[in-house]
Design a protein around this motif. Structure first.
Motif, PDB file in Angstrom:
ATOM      1  N   ASN A 127       0.787  -1.240   0.000  1.00 13.78           N
ATOM      2  CA  ASN A 127       0.000   0.000   0.000  1.00 13.78           C
ATOM      3  C   ASN A 127       0.815   1.285   0.000  1.00 13.78           C
ATOM      4  O   ASN A 127       0.353   2.311   0.481  1.00 13.78           O
ATOM      5  N   THR A 128       2.018   1.262  -0.559  1.00 11.87           N
ATOM      6  CA  THR A 128       2.838   2.470  -0.614  1.00 11.87           C
ATOM      7  C   THR A 128       2.834   3.132  -1.990  1.00 11.87           C
ATOM      8  O   THR A 128       3.484   4.155  -2.180  1.00 11.87           O
ATOM      9  N   LYS A 130      -0.122   4.031  -3.664  1.00 16.43           N
ATOM     10  CA  LYS A 130      -1.468   4.563  -3.937  1.00 16.43           C
ATOM     11  C   LYS A 130      -1.342   5.809  -4.804  1.00 16.43           C
ATOM     12  O   LYS A 130      -0.500   6.654  -4.565  1.00 16.43           O
ATOM     13  N   SER A 153       1.026  -3.478  -3.702  1.00 23.21           N
ATOM     14  CA  SER A 153       1.632  -2.159  -3.517  1.00 23.21           C
ATOM     15  C   SER A 153       0.597  -1.051  -3.448  1.00 23.21           C
ATOM     16  O   SER A 153       0.910   0.063  -3.030  1.00 23.21           O
ATOM     17  N   GLY A 154      -0.624  -1.334  -3.888  1.00 20.81           N
ATOM     18  CA  GLY A 154      -1.673  -0.325  -3.900  1.00 20.81           C
ATOM     19  C   GLY A 154      -1.728   0.469  -5.192  1.00 20.81           C
ATOM     20  O   GLY A 154      -2.580   1.344  -5.354  1.00 20.81           O
TER      21      GLY A 154
END
Length: 163
Positions: A127-128, A130, A153-154
């Motif tokens: 999630n880094t 976005k 990873s988003g």
């Protein structure tokens, strides 16, 4: 290979800047949009592939205004070239990419560039990414494994089949 990648990124940036400068002209006269290029035939020279990849990246920028990070691997790239590109991509994914950017992977050798994309995203924190768009230009057979590597990873994953 760094020079080739930088030249490719600069040519893409130049296209984007040229497009920005013509927005006012486009408001008064709407010319017909050029037809998308077709993927060069197997064994084509790298110049044709780079032109094709530039066209695909430009058409998939959407609301991205920053110059894209493009990872291109020549069809005849040796292991050393592959390793250097992989190291660059892996380091970038480990550092992270800010929202509003695009990362593109493309090559005449779809399986090999897919391997690179998958390996480089192994270092990305969940999630880094976005607000980041990841474009993969390759064969449909490689789409799902690249998508599976990118999604944690988003980032927004976009696939364009090279055809």
């Amino acid at each position: 290979m760094k020079t080739v990648t930088r030249l490719f990124a600069l040519s893409t940036l130049a296209l984007a800047l040229a497009a920005c400068g013509k927005k006012e002209e486009a408001a008064t006269a709407q010319p017909a949009e050029a037809a998308p290029l077709s993927a060069p035939a197997a064994g084509s020279d790298d110049a044709a592939w780079k032109k094709y990849l530039t066209d695909v990246v430009t058409r998939n920028m959407g609301d991205i205004t920053n110059a894209p990070f493009v990872y291109y691997l020549a069809s005849n790239a040796d292991q050393g070239s592959y390793d250097r590109q992989l190291e660059q991509a892996s380091n970038a994914m480990a550092r992270g990419v800010t929202s509003g950017n695009m990362i593109a992977f493309g090559s005449p050798d779809s399986a090999r560039i897919a391997d690179m994309a998958v390996a480089s995203f192994a270092k990305a924190e969940p999630n880094t990414f976005k607000g980041v768009r990841v474009l993969f230009v390759g064969a449909a057979a490689d789409q799902e494994r690249v998508k599976a590597a990118v999604e944690p990873s988003g980032a927004t994953f976009v696939f364009v089949e090279a055809k």
